[in-house]
Design a protein around this motif. Structure first.
Motif, short mmCIF file in Angstrom:
data_model
loop_
_atom_site.label_atom_id
_atom_site.label_comp_id
_atom_site.label_asym_id
_atom_site.label_seq_id
_atom_site.Cartn_x
_atom_site.Cartn_y
_atom_site.Cartn_z
N GLN A 88 40.73 31.35 44.73
CA GLN A 88 39.83 31.33 43.80
C GLN A 88 38.61 31.90 44.24
OE1 GLN A 88 39.05 27.73 41.61
NE2 GLN A 88 36.88 28.23 41.56
N LEU A 89 38.09 33.04 43.67
CA LEU A 89 37.05 33.85 44.14
C LEU A 89 35.68 33.50 43.24
CD1 LEU A 89 38.87 37.44 44.44
CD2 LEU A 89 38.21 35.93 46.45
N HIS A 90 34.91 33.01 43.71
CA HIS A 90 33.73 32.18 43.08
C HIS A 90 32.26 32.98 43.48
CE1 HIS A 90 33.23 28.27 40.82
NE2 HIS A 90 32.21 28.65 40.86
N GLY A 91 32.59 34.06 44.03
CA GLY A 91 31.20 34.76 44.34
C GLY A 91 30.83 36.25 43.49
N PHE A 97 37.15 45.00 45.78
CA PHE A 97 37.32 43.54 46.87
C PHE A 97 38.65 42.97 46.51
CE2 PHE A 97 37.35 39.41 48.19
CZ PHE A 97 36.74 39.38 49.23
N ILE A 98 39.15 42.81 45.01
CA ILE A 98 40.34 42.11 44.73
C ILE A 98 41.24 43.05 45.24
CG2 ILE A 98 41.43 41.39 42.74
CD1 ILE A 98 38.73 40.40 41.68
N LYS A 99 41.30 44.33 44.93
CA LYS A 99 42.34 45.20 45.25
C LYS A 99 42.86 45.15 46.78
CE LYS A 99 43.86 50.13 44.52
NZ LYS A 99 43.69 51.32 44.05
N ASP A 100 41.77 45.14 47.47
CA ASP A 100 42.12 45.31 48.88
C ASP A 100 42.39 43.67 49.37
OD1 ASP A 100 41.30 47.79 49.36
OD2 ASP A 100 39.18 47.36 49.67
N LEU A 101 41.97 42.63 48.76
CA LEU A 101 42.63 41.38 48.94
C LEU A 101 43.81 41.16 48.90
CD1 LEU A 101 41.96 38.35 49.99
CD2 LEU A 101 41.34 38.05 47.72
N ARG A 102 44.33 41.92 47.51
CA ARG A 102 45.73 41.58 47.07
C ARG A 102 46.69 42.41 48.14
NH1 ARG A 102 47.85 38.28 43.67
NH2 ARG A 102 48.73 38.17 45.76
N LYS A 103 46.21 43.38 49.02
CA LYS A 103 47.11 43.94 49.87
C LYS A 103 47.13 43.06 51.06
CE LYS A 103 45.64 48.53 48.37
NZ LYS A 103 44.85 49.67 48.86
N LYS A 110 48.47 33.40 44.07
CA LYS A 110 47.94 33.92 42.70
C LYS A 110 46.30 34.02 42.88
CE LYS A 110 51.96 33.55 40.30
NZ LYS A 110 52.61 34.75 39.81
N LEU A 111 45.78 34.71 42.16
CA LEU A 111 44.28 35.23 42.03
C LEU A 111 43.51 34.71 41.06
CD1 LEU A 111 43.79 38.58 44.06
CD2 LEU A 111 44.02 36.26 45.04
N ILE A 112 42.62 33.86 41.35
CA ILE A 112 41.71 33.36 40.08
C ILE A 112 40.15 33.83 40.46
CG2 ILE A 112 40.58 31.50 39.04
CD1 ILE A 112 42.91 29.72 40.40
N ASN A 128 40.65 45.29 35.90
CA ASN A 128 42.15 45.62 35.92
C ASN A 128 42.96 44.37 36.11
OD1 ASN A 128 44.64 46.43 36.84
ND2 ASN A 128 43.93 47.56 38.76
N LEU A 129 43.66 44.03 35.20
CA LEU A 129 44.49 42.79 35.18
C LEU A 129 45.66 42.74 35.83
CD1 LEU A 129 43.77 42.11 31.24
CD2 LEU A 129 42.34 41.36 32.97
#
Length: 215
Positions: A88-91, A97-103, A110-112, A128-129
């Motif tokens: 869960q990304l709360h910031g 950032f999310i694209k790089d984290l996914r890698k 799962k990402l929230i 980008n869903l």
């Protein structure tokens, strides 16, 4: 007691957990999501109470790690060592950032992405869903959650919400009946400070009552 909401059997997330005996109690109650806060400034910072190894040994498929403006490397490391199922990304994390984290995390994690209602742009259709599994809407605060404050849920009726979402921010026994006013219903309710004796110590009996109202 306020009237019971009409519901599609909301799933339940209890966030800010710090005590192993309470965690086991919530597992026995079939709680869907267990939230662990990895934000050092939070009074519910889990690593002040439990180790990553202890969290990894918790036998549950809904372990959520909550992060606030943390580095990708640290999130990936904690996710791996604690065997998290959700991040869960709360910031203020953006799409890059999310694209790089996914890698950098296992594909089954799962990402929230959290939106703090009040200051953040709620044009969700621009995101980008493919990278995000769920949204979470919380009340905006400098403390990044856990304030017990509720935002105007009618705001959610004014936007398009393209993926399933969690609702957070001051949900309580007193306002549960107002959930029925939301057109696009959340799949899960995220409770925290309104169900505590003190930060990180949950009021089990109060949560049992709340959970019974969700059925």
């Amino acid at each position: 007691m306020n009237q019971q909401p009409s519901t599609n059997n909301y799933q339940l997330k209890v966030c800010g957990l710090t005590k192993m005996d309470q965690i086991q109690e919530f597992i026995s109650l079939n709680t869907n999501f267990l939230g662990f806060i990895f934000y050092e400034k939070s009074p519910r910072f889990v690593l002040n109470h439990l180790s990553l190894e202890e969290i990894s040994e918790i036998n549950h498929q809904g372990k959520v790690g909550v992060f606030v403006n943390e580095t990708i490397e640290k999130i990936a490391e904690i996710s791996e060592k604690a065997k998290l199922n959700f991040i869960q990304l709360h910031g203020d994390e953006d799409e890059n950032f999310i694209k790089d984290l996914r890698k950098n995390v296992k594909k089954e994690v799962k990402l929230i992405k959290v939106f703090r209602v009040g200051t953040q742009n709620l044009k969700l259709e621009t995101w980008n869903l493919e990278q995000i599994d769920y949204f979470l809407f919380d009340t905006d605060s400098k403390a990044f959650g856990g304030t017990g404050q509720t935002f105007d849920w009618q705001t959610l009726n004014e936007i398009e919400i393209p993926i399933p979402y969690f609702l957070s921010g001051g949900i309580s026994l007193e306002n549960i009946h107002q959930l029925s006013t939301i057109n696009h219903q959340p799949i899960a309710l995220d409770i925290n400070s309104k169900f505590e004796i003190e930060p990180g110590i949950k009021n089990l009996e109060k949560i049992k009552i709340f959970k019974s109202l969700l059925k």
